[in-house]
Design an enzyme around this catalytic site. Structure first.
Site, PDB file in Angstrom:
ATOM      1  CB  ILE A   1      69.338  72.605  67.535  1.00  0.00           C
ATOM      2  CG1 ILE A   1      69.379  71.310  66.710  1.00  0.00           C
ATOM      3  CG2 ILE A   1      68.657  73.730  66.740  1.00  0.00           C
ATOM      4  CD1 ILE A   1      68.012  70.685  66.424  1.00  0.00           C
TER       5      ILE A   1
ATOM      6  CG  LEU B   1      74.166  72.336  82.316  1.00  0.00           C
ATOM      7  CD1 LEU B   1      75.189  72.729  83.389  1.00  0.00           C
ATOM      8  CD2 LEU B   1      74.628  72.886  80.962  1.00  0.00           C
TER       9      LEU B   1
ATOM     10  CB  ALA C   1      64.785  72.471  76.949  1.00  0.00           C
TER      11      ALA C   1
ATOM     12  CE1 TYR D   1      61.830  64.045  70.488  1.00  0.00           C
ATOM     13  CE2 TYR D   1      60.991  63.498  68.308  1.00  0.00           C
ATOM     14  CZ  TYR D   1      61.735  64.312  69.137  1.00  0.00           C
ATOM     15  OH  TYR D   1      62.375  65.409  68.615  1.00  0.00           O
TER      16      TYR D   1
ATOM     17  NE  ARG E   1      64.721  58.288  60.266  1.00  0.00           N
ATOM     18  CZ  ARG E   1      64.103  57.124  60.113  1.00  0.00           C
ATOM     19  NH1 ARG E   1      63.720  56.729  58.917  1.00  0.00           N
ATOM     20  NH2 ARG E   1      63.860  56.348  61.163  1.00  0.00           N
TER      21      ARG E   1
ATOM     22  N   GLY F   1      59.534  50.624  66.678  1.00  0.00           N
ATOM     23  CA  GLY F   1      58.809  51.842  66.257  1.00  0.00           C
ATOM     24  C   GLY F   1      59.584  52.711  65.275  1.00  0.00           C
ATOM     25  CG  ASP F   2      63.828  53.048  62.834  1.00  0.00           C
ATOM     26  OD1 ASP F   2      64.022  54.131  63.413  1.00  0.00           O
ATOM     27  OD2 ASP F   2      64.510  52.655  61.869  1.00  0.00           O
TER      28      ASP F   2
HETATM   29  P1  NAD Z   1      70.096  68.199  72.529  1.00  0.00           P
HETATM   30  O1  NAD Z   1      69.881  67.020  73.420  1.00  0.00           O
HETATM   31  O2  NAD Z   1      71.464  68.442  72.012  1.00  0.00           O
HETATM   32  O3  NAD Z   1      69.576  69.535  73.215  1.00  0.00           O
HETATM   33  C1  NAD Z   1      68.562  69.561  74.161  1.00  0.00           C
HETATM   34  C2  NAD Z   1      68.999  70.509  75.266  1.00  0.00           C
HETATM   35  O4  NAD Z   1      67.935  70.575  76.235  1.00  0.00           O
HETATM   36  C3  NAD Z   1      70.228  70.028  76.014  1.00  0.00           C
HETATM   37  O5  NAD Z   1      71.132  71.104  76.208  1.00  0.00           O
HETATM   38  C4  NAD Z   1      69.698  69.519  77.341  1.00  0.00           C
HETATM   39  O6  NAD Z   1      70.642  69.620  78.391  1.00  0.00           O
HETATM   40  C5  NAD Z   1      68.484  70.405  77.532  1.00  0.00           C
HETATM   41  N1  NAD Z   1      67.452  69.778  78.364  1.00  0.00           N
HETATM   42  C6  NAD Z   1      66.978  68.510  78.281  1.00  0.00           C
HETATM   43  N2  NAD Z   1      66.069  68.285  79.225  1.00  0.00           N
HETATM   44  C7  NAD Z   1      65.944  69.456  79.916  1.00  0.00           C
HETATM   45  C8  NAD Z   1      65.156  69.861  81.021  1.00  0.00           C
HETATM   46  N3  NAD Z   1      64.308  69.014  81.623  1.00  0.00           N
HETATM   47  N4  NAD Z   1      65.281  71.125  81.480  1.00  0.00           N
HETATM   48  C9  NAD Z   1      66.144  71.992  80.905  1.00  0.00           C
HETATM   49  N5  NAD Z   1      66.919  71.661  79.858  1.00  0.00           N
HETATM   50  C10 NAD Z   1      66.816  70.400  79.366  1.00  0.00           C
HETATM   51  O7  NAD Z   1      69.050  68.011  71.325  1.00  0.00           O
HETATM   52  P2  NAD Z   1      68.894  68.813  69.972  1.00  0.00           P
HETATM   53  O8  NAD Z   1      69.151  67.844  68.871  1.00  0.00           O
HETATM   54  O9  NAD Z   1      69.648  70.076  70.015  1.00  0.00           O
HETATM   55  O10 NAD Z   1      67.318  69.099  69.979  1.00  0.00           O
HETATM   56  C11 NAD Z   1      66.784  70.394  70.201  1.00  0.00           C
HETATM   57  C12 NAD Z   1      65.279  70.333  69.944  1.00  0.00           C
HETATM   58  O11 NAD Z   1      65.010  69.967  68.587  1.00  0.00           O
HETATM   59  C13 NAD Z   1      64.529  69.328  70.811  1.00  0.00           C
HETATM   60  O12 NAD Z   1      63.268  69.861  71.140  1.00  0.00           O
HETATM   61  C14 NAD Z   1      64.339  68.147  69.884  1.00  0.00           C
HETATM   62  O13 NAD Z   1      63.246  67.340  70.252  1.00  0.00           O
HETATM   63  C15 NAD Z   1      64.124  68.856  68.569  1.00  0.00           C
HETATM   64  N6  NAD Z   1      64.406  68.036  67.402  1.00  0.00           N
HETATM   65  C16 NAD Z   1      65.675  67.621  67.157  1.00  0.00           C
HETATM   66  C17 NAD Z   1      65.912  66.854  66.013  1.00  0.00           C
HETATM   67  C18 NAD Z   1      67.276  66.366  65.673  1.00  0.00           C
HETATM   68  O14 NAD Z   1      67.414  65.699  64.645  1.00  0.00           O
HETATM   69  N7  NAD Z   1      68.313  66.655  66.448  1.00  0.00           N
HETATM   70  C19 NAD Z   1      64.855  66.533  65.141  1.00  0.00           C
HETATM   71  C20 NAD Z   1      63.580  66.985  65.445  1.00  0.00           C
HETATM   72  C21 NAD Z   1      63.363  67.755  66.561  1.00  0.00           C
HETATM   73  C1  UD2 Z   2      65.436  61.826  64.681  1.00  0.00           C
HETATM   74  C2  UD2 Z   2      65.671  62.716  65.909  1.00  0.00           C
HETATM   75  C3  UD2 Z   2      64.421  62.930  66.649  1.00  0.00           C
HETATM   76  C4  UD2 Z   2      63.315  63.264  65.713  1.00  0.00           C
HETATM   77  C5  UD2 Z   2      63.223  62.511  64.407  1.00  0.00           C
HETATM   78  C6  UD2 Z   2      62.367  63.212  63.366  1.00  0.00           C
HETATM   79  C7  UD2 Z   2      67.910  62.376  66.829  1.00  0.00           C
HETATM   80  C8  UD2 Z   2      68.730  61.721  67.859  1.00  0.00           C
HETATM   81  N1  UD2 Z   2      66.615  62.072  66.828  1.00  0.00           N
HETATM   82  O1  UD2 Z   2      64.981  60.509  65.054  1.00  0.00           O
HETATM   83  O2  UD2 Z   2      64.638  63.939  67.627  1.00  0.00           O
HETATM   84  O3  UD2 Z   2      62.677  64.391  65.899  1.00  0.00           O
HETATM   85  O4  UD2 Z   2      64.495  62.412  63.823  1.00  0.00           O
HETATM   86  O5  UD2 Z   2      61.828  62.255  62.522  1.00  0.00           O
HETATM   87  O6  UD2 Z   2      68.399  63.127  66.031  1.00  0.00           O
HETATM   88  N2  UD2 Z   2      70.383  54.117  63.047  1.00  0.00           N
HETATM   89  C9  UD2 Z   2      71.235  53.059  62.717  1.00  0.00           C
HETATM   90  N3  UD2 Z   2      72.387  52.936  63.420  1.00  0.00           N
HETATM   91  C10 UD2 Z   2      72.751  53.781  64.434  1.00  0.00           C
HETATM   92  C11 UD2 Z   2      71.858  54.853  64.748  1.00  0.00           C
HETATM   93  C12 UD2 Z   2      70.677  54.978  64.038  1.00  0.00           C
HETATM   94  O7  UD2 Z   2      70.934  52.266  61.820  1.00  0.00           O
HETATM   95  O8  UD2 Z   2      73.831  53.605  65.013  1.00  0.00           O
HETATM   96  C13 UD2 Z   2      69.152  54.266  62.245  1.00  0.00           C
HETATM   97  C14 UD2 Z   2      67.875  54.316  63.067  1.00  0.00           C
HETATM   98  O9  UD2 Z   2      67.356  53.026  63.293  1.00  0.00           O
HETATM   99  C15 UD2 Z   2      66.974  55.153  62.149  1.00  0.00           C
HETATM  100  C16 UD2 Z   2      67.952  56.122  61.468  1.00  0.00           C
HETATM  101  O10 UD2 Z   2      69.232  55.555  61.622  1.00  0.00           O
HETATM  102  O11 UD2 Z   2      66.353  54.347  61.185  1.00  0.00           O
HETATM  103  C17 UD2 Z   2      67.954  57.512  62.092  1.00  0.00           C
HETATM  104  O12 UD2 Z   2      68.093  57.360  63.504  1.00  0.00           O
HETATM  105  P1  UD2 Z   2      68.329  58.619  64.474  1.00  0.00           P
HETATM  106  O13 UD2 Z   2      68.367  58.091  65.870  1.00  0.00           O
HETATM  107  O14 UD2 Z   2      69.473  59.418  64.002  1.00  0.00           O
HETATM  108  O15 UD2 Z   2      67.047  59.517  64.213  1.00  0.00           O
HETATM  109  P2  UD2 Z   2      65.457  59.231  64.216  1.00  0.00           P
HETATM  110  O16 UD2 Z   2      65.022  59.332  62.792  1.00  0.00           O
HETATM  111  O17 UD2 Z   2      65.109  58.028  65.001  1.00  0.00           O
END
Ligand code: NAD
Ligand code: UD2
Length: 307
Positions: free
Chosen positions: A13, A34, A73, A143, A211, A272-273
């Site tokens: 993101i 990274l 991050a 989380y 979702r 915990g899903d």
């Molecule tokens: P991502 O893992 O791609 O990005 C996280 C970034 O933070 C990475 O570049 C990583 O290297 C950096 N990072 C991790 N630990 C660090 C540390 N200790 N110090 C400095 N940098 C660090 O994940 P993302 O999907 O881009 O998520 C971005 C934010 O959005 C996160 O806070 C995540 O919890 C939140 N979020 C994501 C989702 C989703 O579906 N992807 C959903 C809800 C919330």
């Molecule tokens: C996502 C975000 C998390 C968060 C949350 C918000 C990621 C990696 N995690 O968690 O950061 O904030 O949303 O509610 O984006 N699944 C399968 N097969 C696979 C992978 C996943 O069945 O190979 C299922 C998993 O069990 C879950 C659903 O797909 O029911 C979504 O899983 P996820 O890991 O993409 O995201 P989630 O919802 O655990």
């Protein structure tokens, strides 16, 4: 021209946000260790500070001279936070406190506004959907508990220290650059990549869990709109589409987008899903002036085109 700090700007993101900020003419400093992000993701023109966001000195230095901070991050995988509870807590909550602490007014400069990533995971197992922002926060994962902790500390930052903040509860974000090779990645990037390679898709549980999948461009638009709205009352908003998709529906939609019938392998449900997670878009749409979200089919085509 503003100077903005993006923590996690080499991640999925954060890299899209950084590119959007540069495109509108801002300067961007990125703080990233990274660990899950990469230099290849860094938008050209941004300055990279490689360091840990849980280290207060590193954060203070990175915050110097900035006009605002996007704090993204974190360790974004629910499953990884279940395995490494304490380690992920330091990154997901202590680091947020380090960011808010560094944003306090100091040496004659005003407090720095912070927009930070919260998550739908703070709601835990909802009794009804769609979830609006007043639904009870009862996280079921380490989380989600840490993300709720971020929101509580943002309130402290505002009420006690005068730091303006705004929290965005992202639902399930997807799009190009979400690492498809990591088992901890989002389900859409994993499924698209596996189908592309002719591999079966693992369905954890019965596949009827739902979702709310939101495309990364919509998340970036929400972040850009949010920072100017940061205030000491520490508001929080959902970032979602309001549309539920079950895992079975999702695999069928990905199959259509790839022009292939997916093979499904059922596996035990994840610990915990969450069963159902769908958000209400109304409050964010009104307050942040957001456009209608990108439809799932369009977003899936963008992911498949990127692979
Ligand atoms: P991502 O893992 O791609 O990005 C996280 C970034 O933070 C990475 O570049 C990583 O290297 C950096 N990072 C991790 N630990 C660090 C540390 N200790 N110090 C400095 N940098 C660090 O994940 P993302 O999907 O881009 O998520 C971005 C934010 O959005 C996160 O806070 C995540 O919890 C939140 N979020 C994501 C989702 C989703 O579906 N992807 C959903 C809800 C919330
Ligand atoms: C996502 C975000 C998390 C968060 C949350 C918000 C990621 C990696 N995690 O968690 O950061 O904030 O949303 O509610 O984006 N699944 C399968 N097969 C696979 C992978 C996943 O069945 O190979 C299922 C998993 O069990 C879950 C659903 O797909 O029911 C979504 O899983 P996820 O890991 O993409 O995201 P989630 O919802 O655990």
């Amino acid at each position: 021209m503003a100077l903005l700090l993006v923590t996690g700007g080499c991640g999925f993101i954060g890299s899209h946000l950084t590119a959007a900020l540069l495109a509108r003419g801002d300067r961007v400093r990125v703080l990233d260790d990274l660990s899950t992000g990469s230099r290849a993701n860094l938008a050209p023109g941004a300055t990279l500070v490689v360091g840990k966001v849980e280290d207060p000195e590193t954060v203070r230095a990175a915050m110097e001279g900035v006009d605002g901070c996007f704090h993204l991050a974190a360790i974004a995988s629910v499953a990884r936070c279940t395995e490494a509870w304490l380690e992920t807590h330091r990154v997901n909550l202590s680091a947020t406190i380090a960011v808010l602490d560094a944003a306090r007014a100091a040496f004659g400069r005003a407090a720095i506004p912070v927009a930070y990533a919260s998550s739908a995971a703070i709601y835990g197992m909802p009794e009804f959907c769609p979830l609006d922002e007043d639904a009870p926060a009862r996280p079921l994962s380490a989380y989600g508990a840490d993300k709720l902790g971020c929101e509580l500390h943002a309130r402290v930052a505002g009420q006690v220290h005068g730091v303006p903040t705004i929290g965005l509860r992202f639902f399930n974000v997807y799009g190009p650059r979400q690492d498809p090779r990591s088992p901890y990645s989002g389900v859409i990037s994993i499924f698209c990549e596996r189908l592309n390679r002719g591999l079966p898709l693992a369905i954890h549980g019965d596949g009827r869990q739902t979702r709310d999948f939101v495309f990364v461009a919509d998340v970036v638009a929400a972040l850009l709109a949010a920072l100017p709205m940061a205030e000491t009352g520490a508001p929080v908003f959902n970032v979602c589409t309001g549309q539920p998709s079950s895992l079975l529906d999702l695999s069928a939609a990905i199959g259509r987008a790839c022009g292939q019938e997916p093979r499904l392998e059922h596996q035990p449900a994840r610990l915990g899903d969450i069963r159902h997670s769908v958000g209400s878009v109304l409050r964010a749409r009104q307050a942040l002036g957001l456009k209608p979200p990108v439809p799932l089919e369009e977003g899936l085509a963008a992911v498949i085109g990127w692979l």
